[in-house]
Design an enzyme around this catalytic site. Structure first.
Site, short mmCIF file in Angstrom:
data_model
loop_
_atom_site.label_atom_id
_atom_site.label_comp_id
_atom_site.label_asym_id
_atom_site.label_seq_id
_atom_site.Cartn_x
_atom_site.Cartn_y
_atom_site.Cartn_z
N LYS A 127 -32.61 -15.39 -3.90
CA LYS A 127 -33.21 -14.10 -4.08
C LYS A 127 -31.97 -13.12 -4.53
O LYS A 127 -30.86 -13.52 -5.44
CB LYS A 127 -33.22 -13.40 -2.32
CG LYS A 127 -33.86 -13.93 -1.82
CD LYS A 127 -35.80 -13.94 -1.96
CE LYS A 127 -36.40 -14.46 -0.65
NZ LYS A 127 -36.93 -16.10 -1.43
N ASP A 128 -32.91 -12.50 -4.69
CA ASP A 128 -31.93 -10.69 -5.75
C ASP A 128 -30.17 -10.52 -5.18
O ASP A 128 -30.16 -10.51 -4.53
CB ASP A 128 -32.39 -9.95 -6.31
CG ASP A 128 -34.04 -10.02 -6.98
OD1 ASP A 128 -34.97 -10.12 -5.92
OD2 ASP A 128 -34.10 -9.51 -8.27
N ARG A 129 -29.35 -10.73 -5.94
CA ARG A 129 -28.01 -10.07 -5.63
C ARG A 129 -28.05 -8.48 -5.21
O ARG A 129 -27.62 -8.26 -4.12
CB ARG A 129 -27.38 -10.05 -7.14
CG ARG A 129 -26.03 -9.58 -6.38
CD ARG A 129 -24.63 -9.39 -7.54
NE ARG A 129 -23.71 -9.20 -7.29
CZ ARG A 129 -22.94 -8.97 -8.13
NH1 ARG A 129 -22.61 -9.67 -9.65
NH2 ARG A 129 -21.33 -8.96 -7.83
#
Length: 343
Positions: free
Chosen positions: A76-78
């Site tokens: 998942k995106d940071r």
């Protein structure tokens, strides 16, 4: 993705995203219920401003296990607020205090035991809530474009995440195929990028010709929500009805060794789209790497798609996507959406 064609006409807006992490929220949709027993601790974690790999390393330190003892279904995106599952292998079924994991970046929502390690890809999809800010564009036209996407679907592009910073993964893949040595994790990433680039080329050709969501002669079909394929077979009323109801989708190649399954006009288009020198080099590299021909749906329809104007220049979008599909494909059909500059 700015180089890719648009399915529904000219771009309609300019906007920024990720002004704050809360403007990009992603919740993993679980693919199974936990068994409640076993030696794998299944954690549901909300993270903010942290990437998945960093959280996995933190879990390994917390549990006192090797990093390979921690698993997750997807990255998942940071620069976002995201919810996802992790599993931690604890053979003695003794877990340290969960409170020790709490921080500004990590919050444990739930924990339970499960009898199997969490496998990559073991999720039913992802639910997104995105807020676009500083939106410039005609509101009525944007509303209509979003209604069109909800009703008709959109091209199932591989997103820019597949291609690395400044699109560098494809040139790196060509270097790898030419003999440059890469780490195993890099190799896997570059193989995926090469495959994705070839798929996007075929999809771009079909978008340009207006046939990304209709049947061509010799079409191979993908069942919605699965990797199952069938065909080619002649178009008939039953197939047309299934296509109209999003039960099946036209497909494009995920390149590998073996013959393309498509025939007729579909085959001709795929061959033409992948005939230049760079595409040939990518094709040969993937074949020599041992990958096999597979197919991916050309069309994607976001589920439960809604939108609302929070302010005159702030637009909220919410929708769910199947595994392996990208929110950037939705944003691409609206116009230019760039990330806010961060310190």
């Amino acid at each position: 993705m700015t180089a890719l064609p648009l399915a529904f006409g000219a771009p309609l807006l300019d906007a920024i995203i990720r002004s704050v992490p809360e403007d990009f929220q992603v919740d993993e949709l679980p693919a199974f219920e936990a068994s409640g027993e076993g030696e794998h601790l299944l954690l549901e974690i909300r993270k903010r401003g942290a990437n998945t790999v960093a959280v996995a390393k933190r879990l390994a330190q917390w549990a006192g296990v090797a990093e390979m003892g921690v698993s997750y279904a997807g990255q998942k995106d940071r620069h976002a607020v995201t919810t996802q599952r992790f599993s931690v292998h604890l053979p003695k079924r003794v877990a340290p205090d969960l409170a020790l994991l709490e921080s500004d970046e990590i919050h444990v929502l739930a924990s339970t035991w499960h009898n199997r390690k969490l496998q990559r890809g073991a999720l039913a999809g992802n639910r997104f809530r995105l807020v676009l800010r500083q939106v410039q564009g005609e509101r009525g036209a944007i509303d209509e474009r979003l209604r069109t996407i909800a009703a008709r679907g959109l091209p199932n592009w591989f997103g820019e995440q597949r291609f690395g910073r400044d699109g560098g993964n494809v040139p790196a893949a060509l270097q790898m195929f030419a003999g440059r040595r890469m780490r195993r994790d890099q190799r896997s990433m570059l193989l995926s990028a090469a495959r994705s680039a070839l798929f996007n080329r075929v999809l771009a050709a079909r978008v340009e010709q207006g046939c990304w969501d209709v049947a061509l002669d010799g079409e191979v079909w993908v069942l919605d929500g699965s990797r199952s394929v069938f065909g080619p077979e002649p178009m008939n009323d039953a197939l047309a009805e299934r296509l109209a109801h999003f039960d099946i989708h036209p497909s494009g190649p995920l390149w590998g060794a073996g013959e393309l399954r498509s025939t007729g006009k579909a085959l001709e288009l795929e061959q033409a789209a992948l005939a230049d020198e760079q595409a040939l080099a990518l094709r040969v590299g993937l074949e020599q790497a041992g990958l096999k021909q597979e197919r991916r749906a050309l069309r994607l329809r976001p589920a439960s798609m809604q939108h609302a104007w929070l302010q005159d220049d702030a637009l909220e979008l919410s929708f769910a996507l199947p595994p392996g599909c990208y929110a950037t494909a939705v944003l691409h059909e609206l116009g230019s959406v760039v990330e806010a500059q961060r310190p």
